[in-house]
Each structure stands twice: as C-alpha cells, then as structure tokens.
Design an enzyme around this catalytic site. Structure first.
Site, PDB file in Angstrom:
ATOM      1  N   VAL A  48       0.885  -1.173   0.000  1.00  0.00           N
ATOM      2  CA  VAL A  48       0.000   0.000   0.000  1.00  0.00           C
ATOM      3  C   VAL A  48       0.921   1.220   0.000  1.00  0.00           C
ATOM      4  CG1 VAL A  48      -2.091   0.994   1.012  1.00  0.00           C
ATOM      5  CG2 VAL A  48      -1.499  -1.377   1.509  1.00  0.00           C
ATOM      6  N   HIS A  49       1.649   1.387  -1.098  1.00  0.00           N
ATOM      7  CA  HIS A  49       2.827   2.256  -1.153  1.00  0.00           C
ATOM      8  C   HIS A  49       2.635   3.616  -0.476  1.00  0.00           C
ATOM      9  CE1 HIS A  49       4.476  -0.575  -4.098  1.00  0.00           C
ATOM     10  NE2 HIS A  49       3.354  -0.470  -4.776  1.00  0.00           N
ATOM     11  N   ASP A  50       1.698   4.407  -0.994  1.00  0.00           N
ATOM     12  CA  ASP A  50       1.630   5.812  -0.592  1.00  0.00           C
ATOM     13  C   ASP A  50       1.208   6.005   0.860  1.00  0.00           C
ATOM     14  OD1 ASP A  50       2.416   6.677  -3.113  1.00  0.00           O
ATOM     15  OD2 ASP A  50       0.377   6.716  -3.863  1.00  0.00           O
ATOM     16  N   SER A  57       2.293   4.506   3.277  1.00  0.00           N
ATOM     17  CA  SER A  57       3.469   4.402   4.143  1.00  0.00           C
ATOM     18  C   SER A  57       4.053   5.776   4.462  1.00  0.00           C
ATOM     19  CB  SER A  57       4.533   3.513   3.500  1.00  0.00           C
ATOM     20  OG  SER A  57       5.028   4.086   2.305  1.00  0.00           O
TER      21      SER A  57
END
Length: 327
Positions: free
Chosen positions: A255-257, A259
């Site tokens: 859930v890249h963004d 983070s």
C-alpha cells in the site's frame, strides 16, 4: 548503520505538523489521504494538490475530492496541478489502478469542486508566506508540481520543513522497468529538480513498501470495522493488490503511498539511513532509476534519508485504528 526513527517528532511532542499532500490518486493514494484526513490531532492538512500520474489529471483531481468527501473533510481545499511531466511523454498506470484510478469501487462526481487556481501557484504562495521551515510536503506521485514551483520561485525552500517522498527503488528493483519505480520514471527530471533544491528529503521507496504487505488477517481487521471507510479501503485493496501479488509472487500486496503518512504519524515504525541519492534521466535502460549510494562508495554529500525497513503489522494496526474514526 541503520537507524530507528525514534527522535523527537512533532507528533510525539504534541505539536501538529502543517502538511500539504501532493498526489495522483490512485488506489494507494486514496488510502493515504484517508489515513491523513483521519489524523487531525497530528496532521494539519492545509491542502491536497493533484498531478497526472496513475491516471490523467481530471481523474486524479476527482479521486482526491472523493477521498476528501469520504473522510468528511470537505473543508480541505484540492488544487489541480500539472497535467503532464516536465519533459518526457506522459505515462499512466491504468493497468494497475484501472481506467478511473480506483479499482474495486464505483466512482462519482464529488459534490464539492476544486479550489480556484493552480496547485503550483498555491505552493508558491503558501510556502513564500509560511514561517521558515514550517511546512511538510508529502509527495505521493510524480514530483512535477513541486519542481515547477521551485523552478519559478526557488526561494520557496525557505518555507519547507521536510519533503517526504513515496518513490524510488534500490534493493527491490523497479516496478515499471527492472530498475525504475513508477513515480520516478513518470517524471525523473522533476525528481532531479527537487533533489537539487537542498531541502530535507526522506524517501519511502519500494525497498520498504514491498515489506509492508497486506495479508488475509490484515484485510479482515479493516473489513471488520463495519464502517464506510473500512469497506471502501477493503474493496480497493482487495482489487488493487492482485497485480503485484502475481507480478512479484508476494503473499500480499503493498500500500505504497500510505506508508508516507504512517511515517509522518509514527516514524518509530520505520528505519533507514542517510545516503546520497541521484536520479538517472538519460534515455535508455536506466531511465528513471534512483541511484542510491548505500555504502557511501562515492563519498558524496548525503542528501536524503532512505527508509529501508518498516513494521508491517504496526502499519496496518495504525491504518485500521484511524479508519475506525471515520464514518
């Protein structure tokens, strides 16, 4: 030497962090926006600025307004920014995020419109008028808006406290080419402008986001909230993570963004190292690569904090708790 990020932070000191979120929503961007907007005690979100990236600008701007609506935070202005990169031909990630940029859910036109004026003008005006080193920028997509603002008004660096970037890859390898991460590949020339600005930079690259993965139990804890926000995030992630799980053989999806927002809220969940970072904008196989001098081989100035590890369960516990505050 890896350092855990346990220093005195604005959140730990009980002080709100003034924040501008620059984003290209996108599935994981919307999760990040909900996490930030559900955390008003720590994050004073001054505005959301949008850029073309995962999908075209009209859709990223609509999706940012949808996230604001879903969070019940329609007082936060959304400014539309750059519709294309500084130099290169635009690219999009519809194969991952779907044609509308929000897989797994039905989109609609939000009730509240965009704020008047451009994102770039907003950044210049706000950062010029801010107290010295007072505003944090979270860059969740291509860095075009900030780069354009810096080119037009380089003095705005005075107002910047820190720029926290979702982007880049070193140990992990890329997700759009063998070596390039999407946001850097989408506008490496903008990333170079930001790197050259001299502001405090923190990167959360694929090296860490590919360690903070969904699992069946983590998705169940979100779904068990039984509120609108939990259902939205559960529906988005269940669809969004499929491609990465297949592509990389992962047991879950990143859930890249989100983070980046978790780092701003709880930096103690992460660890990293001060390094020298450069971006390759030469045409060819390494276009968009982040070149990270992890072992200080070149003895160049360390211009960024590169986050390499994160507490996955701690991230999902934080995300679940904050989504539980929303309707």
């Amino acid at each position: 030497m890896l350092v855990a990020l346990l220093g005195a932070t604005a959140a730990q000191a009980g002080e709100k962090r003034d924040l501008i979120i620059d984003s290209d929503p996108g599935a994981d961007d919307v999760v990040a926006l909900l996490l930030a907007l559900a955390s008003p005690e720590e994050l004073n979100v001054l505005a959301i600025t949008t850029v073309a990236g995962n999908v075209r600008l009209d859709k990223t701007s609509r999706n940012a307004r949808l996230a604001r609506e879903w969070a019940g935070r329609e007082e936060v202005p959304v400014y539309a920014g750059a519709p294309k990169p500084l130099v290169r031909t635009p690219i999009y990630a519809e194969d991952i995020h779907g044609r509308e940029g929000l897989p797994g859910v039905t989109v609609h036109e939000p009730s509240k419109a965009l704020a008047d004026g451009s994102a770039v003008d907003y950044l210049i005006r706000t950062l010029n008028n801010a107290p010295p080193h007072s505003i944090t920028l979270a860059l969740l997509g291509p860095e075009t808006n900030l780069a354009l603002a810096l080119i037009q008004a380089p003095e705005i660096t005075r107002g910047i406290k820190e720029v926290v970037i979702m982007g880049g890859a070193h140990f992990n390898g890329g997700n759009i080419t063998p070596v390039a991460e999407f946001n850097m590949f989408a506008d490496p020339h903008a990333a170079q402008v930001v790197l050259a600005s001299g502001v405090k930079l923190t990167y959360l690259p694929l090296d860490v986001t590919h360690k903070i993965l969904t699992s069946e139990s983590r998705l169940k804890q979100i779904d068990a909230l039984n509120n609108q926000a939990g259902k939205l995030v559960s529906d988005i992630l269940n669809e969004y993570i499929k491609a990465d799980m297949v592509q990389y053989g992962l047991p879950g999806g990143p859930v890249h963004d989100a983070s980046v927002i978790a780092y701003l809220l709880k930096p103690e969940l992460f660890s990293g190292r001060q390094v020298n970072v450069a971006i390759d904008s030469r045409e060819g196989l390494t276009f968009g690569q982040t070149v990270v001098d992890w072992y200080d081989t070149l003895k160049h100035d360390k211009n960024a904090l590169w986050i390499e590890n994160g507490d996955a369960q701690g991230f999902f516990d934080l995300l679940t708790e904050r989504l539980g505050r929303l309707k």
